[in-house]
Design a protein around this motif. Sequence first.
Motif, PDB file in Angstrom:
ATOM      1  N   GLU A 182     -10.787  -6.705  -3.469  1.00  0.00           N
ATOM      2  CA  GLU A 182     -10.504  -5.420  -4.112  1.00  0.00           C
ATOM      3  C   GLU A 182      -9.088  -4.945  -3.778  1.00  0.00           C
ATOM      4  O   GLU A 182      -8.864  -3.819  -3.313  1.00  0.00           O
ATOM      5  N   ALA A 195     -10.359  -4.531   2.295  1.00  0.00           N
ATOM      6  CA  ALA A 195     -10.331  -4.510   0.832  1.00  0.00           C
ATOM      7  C   ALA A 195      -9.818  -5.836   0.276  1.00  0.00           C
ATOM      8  O   ALA A 195     -10.332  -6.353  -0.727  1.00  0.00           O
ATOM      9  N   PRO A 197      -0.302  -0.007 -11.747  1.00  0.00           N
ATOM     10  CA  PRO A 197      -1.217  -1.154 -11.649  1.00  0.00           C
ATOM     11  C   PRO A 197      -0.483  -2.464 -11.842  1.00  0.00           C
ATOM     12  O   PRO A 197       0.493  -2.553 -12.589  1.00  0.00           O
ATOM     13  N   THR A 247       0.801  -1.232   0.000  1.00  0.00           N
ATOM     14  CA  THR A 247       0.000   0.000   0.000  1.00  0.00           C
ATOM     15  C   THR A 247       0.830   1.276   0.000  1.00  0.00           C
ATOM     16  O   THR A 247       0.318   2.339  -0.372  1.00  0.00           O
ATOM     17  N   GLY A 278       0.020   3.673  -5.456  1.00  0.00           N
ATOM     18  CA  GLY A 278      -0.078   4.270  -6.781  1.00  0.00           C
ATOM     19  C   GLY A 278       1.271   4.603  -7.391  1.00  0.00           C
ATOM     20  O   GLY A 278       1.373   4.785  -8.612  1.00  0.00           O
ATOM     21  N   TYR A 321      -6.969  -0.632   7.455  1.00  0.00           N
ATOM     22  CA  TYR A 321      -7.138  -0.001   6.145  1.00  0.00           C
ATOM     23  C   TYR A 321      -7.136  -1.028   5.017  1.00  0.00           C
ATOM     24  O   TYR A 321      -7.978  -0.970   4.107  1.00  0.00           O
ATOM     25  N   GLU A 373      -1.579 -10.251  -5.771  1.00  0.00           N
ATOM     26  CA  GLU A 373      -2.746 -10.745  -5.040  1.00  0.00           C
ATOM     27  C   GLU A 373      -2.356 -11.844  -4.058  1.00  0.00           C
ATOM     28  O   GLU A 373      -2.863 -11.891  -2.931  1.00  0.00           O
ATOM     29  N   GLY A 385      -6.654  -4.131  -5.680  1.00  0.00           N
ATOM     30  CA  GLY A 385      -6.212  -2.989  -6.469  1.00  0.00           C
ATOM     31  C   GLY A 385      -6.566  -1.650  -5.864  1.00  0.00           C
ATOM     32  O   GLY A 385      -5.888  -0.642  -6.104  1.00  0.00           O
ATOM     33  N   ARG A 386      -7.631  -1.626  -5.050  1.00  0.00           N
ATOM     34  CA  ARG A 386      -8.088  -0.368  -4.465  1.00  0.00           C
ATOM     35  C   ARG A 386      -7.108   0.201  -3.447  1.00  0.00           C
ATOM     36  O   ARG A 386      -7.104   1.417  -3.205  1.00  0.00           O
ATOM     37  N   VAL A 387      -6.251  -0.642  -2.828  1.00  0.00           N
ATOM     38  CA  VAL A 387      -5.364  -0.165  -1.765  1.00  0.00           C
ATOM     39  C   VAL A 387      -3.890  -0.216  -2.168  1.00  0.00           C
ATOM     40  O   VAL A 387      -3.015   0.089  -1.354  1.00  0.00           O
TER      41      VAL A 387
END
Length: 782
Positions: A710, A705, A721, A684, A717, A701, A731, A712-714
């Motif tokens: 999910e 997710a 991706p 993250t 950046g 946090y 994953e 990818g949401r955490v």
Amino acid sequence: MTTPLPAVIAAFLLILFAVRPPPPSAHALGGTMAVVHGSATTICTITAQPPVQQIQCWRNGRLLPPILPNTSFDAVAGGRNTLCGVRSGGFSLLCWNTTFSPKRIYNNASAPLTALTIGDSQICALRNVSSADNAICWRENSTSSSHIPKNPQFRVISSGLRFSCGVNVENRVLCWGDDAISNSIQSELRNFSMLDIHVGEKFACGINVTGCIVCKGSNDTGQLNTSPFETARPFSAVAVGANHGCAIRKSTGGVVCWGGKGNGRFSSKITDEISFESIVAGPDFTCGLTTSNFSIVCWGPGWPSRYYSTGILLPLQKTLPGPCIDTACDCNVYPGSEILCSGNGHICGYCDFAASIPPFLQPAVVVDRSPSRGLRRSLLVFAIVGTIGGIAGIATLIYCLWPGICFGKKKIHNSVQPTMTAAAPPPSNSSPPSRSSTLRRQGSRLMRRQRSGTSSKHADKAEEFSFSDLLAATDDFSPENKIGGGSFGVVYRGKLPDGREVAIKRSETSGKAKKFQEKESAFESEIAFLSRLHHKHLVKLIGFCHEREERLLVYEFMKNGALHDHLHSKNNVEKSSSFINSWKVRIKISLDAARGIEYLHNYAVPPIIHRDIKSSNILLDSNWAARVSDFGLSLMGPEDDREYRPTKAAGTVGYIDPEYYGLNVLTAKSDVYGLGVVLLELLTGKRAIFNGGEPMSIVDYAVPAIMAGEVGRVLDGRVGPAEGSEGDAVELVAYTAMHCVHLEGKDRPTMNDIVANLERALAPCDDSHGSISSGPISIVSD
């Protein structure tokens, strides 16, 4: 007068089978029991069975709180208002006064202590050093070794009220201190070949090579009146007080006592039919460790009368009969050692070289007060030794010349080469696990007779630096060279005179007594663990410095710093600003760190629990390989994930195991939790505790997710991706991290499982064939 033939044959057999005499018991001098006398009589012992071999004490009818309850000791000894303990491994000696205020009087990882004794005020010890001068003494807390005979290599040492004696490698007694007494006793014992010696006020008693008692010195209180049992079979241990002595019969374990102005004053019906493992004497009483249940019994005229009528069985926990070690014993292992040592090694039993000699050949009387008779016996032994030596020398010469053994040409047939069997394979893609000795294995030498030919120099032994050298290396510890901090210390970058770049951790200097134990423990833990552990994913300790109150550790310099800085530094904002902004690199770092922890849990003997796994303790070398660092809080843990309960939880907020913090239950799974938080940091980019409007943990946090599918949401950046096979890898890391941070340790995976998952996650990133989903996820709940 002619010497009987059986005595001649017995002497021959003793020479033949006991050229290297058996070592004294591990608890004969400075063993696992101690008597502190003076203002208050105190009995202290080292506990058996708990994972930590701590010191327990009894005084005035009550138990005292444990001394340094998280610290293991191998030996204790007591004197007038003084108690000393040798920490596991022998490299450190701590002493306390009657209020148990600690003071360290010795610390040297390169010369561990092998024996300890305390007289009235003098503390003496033996060190494992290559030079002959292995004895060291302190009087009134200052080094004083001017009276110790020069250049002897002692096997045994003992301090009394006025003088000290030792037995050298030739089995001869040398004494020093009060010149009149020490010179007299040394002269009286010159014709005796001794295995052991114990010193009282004006006399000394010991065991000779045949196992019988020899006493010399003043006899003003009957200290030398050993004639009632001189003809008995050999003895296994002796204890000497101010004016009395006691010994354990080897055959029955029973105790006999003598001396003290009065026949039988130091004997007691309480000890009848009791077998003892070891004994220790106060000035005018004796205590023994029973064979049946490892309890402590005390008796004698000086023992407080209010406790005399109760049977004198002290309410202490079971006491170790000897130090727990991990190296091989000279002769045999003490029965039940695994239970007594809580799986952390074993206890060595007695060596009995004379067991094969028929009883009718064993000399019955060896305590001889006639100098002329002793001289005749010495000449007889000398003649036998000379004859045997001549024959052995010729045979050795022929043996050496024939196959060329003595000239390095001996051939070893494959059938006799040693083999090794591993219980489990080493981690793949890592160096084979080194089963080097840890702190407890250093302690294998403690309180045991030094064995010729067993000392070896470790290629990676920690160096000792002077404070002035490290001061110059860091430019007087300038702020510009400060690169971080660790447990109880600040880390500086430095350059040694030989050009090596190093990281130097300087312990916080504080005169506060309450900080002493923490600083001392952290400093010595790092030396103990890192000087004995060798793995490419553990930081390498180069050396140390200890001068006055300064404690410094010198490590190999990690060029790329701490993982924490790369993840959370303000400079790492854009994708291109950091090398670790790649999922392949981050997974590789995860795997490196996991392999280091796996080594601690599965291949270190005994296992080690780090207790402070976090991103700032994962350092990156010049090749970006990760290494686990900072062992200041580490503990040797129980095997098989058994629970271990230190006095208080230790670690860092955000990384500490909730089960450990809340319930004080520590297992290897506590390190798994810390690693899980680090994995979430890598995924993250968030800190373990971060401000998301209000303080929030990374677990709260990220885990929801991940559970919702999910991931990818955490994700961070800055890395970009994760797609295709790389997405599957990320994953898998996320699901592994989620299992690592379960609230209950039993639901977390083992380090073996974590390493297996991370290896599979890294495979597609290395362009290997196959898919992440080709095999089951190796998450196992214990």
